[in-house]
Design an enzyme around this catalytic site. Structure first.
Site, PDB file in Angstrom:
ATOM      1  N   GLN A  50       0.811  -1.124   0.012  1.00 39.76           N
ATOM      2  CA  GLN A  50       0.059   0.062   0.119  1.00 39.76           C
ATOM      3  C   GLN A  50       0.940   1.288   0.025  1.00 39.76           C
ATOM      4  O   GLN A  50       1.887   1.391   0.684  1.00 39.76           O
ATOM      5  CB  GLN A  50      -0.984  -0.019   1.194  1.00 39.76           C
ATOM      6  CG  GLN A  50      -1.854   1.000   1.137  1.00 39.76           C
ATOM      7  CD  GLN A  50      -2.970   0.875   2.595  1.00 39.76           C
ATOM      8  OE1 GLN A  50      -2.495   1.397   3.347  1.00 39.76           O
ATOM      9  NE2 GLN A  50      -4.017   0.381   2.319  1.00 39.76           N
ATOM     10  N   TYR A 120      -7.060  10.746   4.261  1.00 43.48           N
ATOM     11  CA  TYR A 120      -5.630  11.000   3.988  1.00 43.48           C
ATOM     12  C   TYR A 120      -5.515  12.096   2.822  1.00 43.48           C
ATOM     13  O   TYR A 120      -6.445  12.621   2.555  1.00 43.48           O
ATOM     14  CB  TYR A 120      -4.853   9.468   3.779  1.00 43.48           C
ATOM     15  CG  TYR A 120      -4.430   8.945   4.981  1.00 43.48           C
ATOM     16  CD1 TYR A 120      -5.265   9.143   6.128  1.00 43.48           C
ATOM     17  CD2 TYR A 120      -3.936   7.495   5.015  1.00 43.48           C
ATOM     18  CE1 TYR A 120      -5.017   8.394   7.371  1.00 43.48           C
ATOM     19  CE2 TYR A 120      -3.517   7.002   6.016  1.00 43.48           C
ATOM     20  CZ  TYR A 120      -4.235   7.191   7.211  1.00 43.48           C
ATOM     21  OH  TYR A 120      -3.959   6.348   8.256  1.00 43.48           O
TER      22      TYR A 120
END
Length: 194
Positions: A50, A120
């Site tokens: 990720q 985010y």
């Protein structure tokens, strides 16, 4: 057995870490990440890494640098002020995703998961509740999606067809004024087209 496992959140830049000791896509991390992918492959499973930048979710205290997001905000997810990202900040974070994707290939990953969720960096730009910008990155969804789409394109350019690209995308923020299901579906369609 397990078909694929993902090494969750590895930061593309030092200021994008949610805590100071988090894995970053640096040369120093490559031996450990390669050992991980080798172990997964030895067991017959695939490995995904990720990549992302925590943006407003970053830890300014641990990182010793400010968290950045689409707009200045207090408190951010770490209880501190988020600095409004400049055009240079945006370009740097987008480019860092491409560099991280290249490192994922170097480390032997079979896929890279682009983190576009949880408020985010890219997700914060998508959210009308968080993104109060009046420039090319704010306002209508087409503008708010520019960061996520640019990240997707730079990652595609970096990896070509060498590894798979998947994305983690909020479907709704779950709060009034946040990302809606309809907006997320449209963003997902754009990402797929790109």
């Amino acid at each position: 057995g397990v078909g694929m496992t993902t090494v969750a959140y590895c930061a593309v830049a030092p200021d994008g870490r949610t805590e100071a000791n988090q894995i970053q896509w640096t040369a120093e991390a490559m031996p450990g990440l390669r050992a991980f992918t080798d172990a997964m492959h030895a067991e017959g499973a695939a490995a995904s890494g990720q990549i992302g930048n925590a943006g407003p979710g970053a830890d300014p205290r641990g990182n010793q640098m400010p968290a950045i997001g689409p707009s200045r905000a207090f408190p951010n997810l770490a209880g501190r002020i988020t600095r409004k990202a400049t055009k240079a900040d945006i370009d740097r974070v987008i480019a860092a995703h491409g560099n991280a994707a290249t490192r994922a290939i170097e480390a032997g990953f079979d896929a890279v998961e682009v983190h576009l969720g949880h408020s985010y960096f890219a997700s914060a730009f998508l959210s009308p509740k968080v993104n109060k910008r009046k420039d090319e990155y704010g306002g209508p969804l087409e503008n708010r999606a520019k960061v996520a789409r640019a990240i997707g394109r730079v990652v595609r350019d970096a990896v070509g067809d060498q590894i798979a690209i998947i994305a983690k995308l909020n479907m709704t923020d779950g709060v009034r004024g946040g990302i809606t299901l309809e907006e997320s579906i449209q963003t997902a369609k754009w990402l797929e087209e790109d």
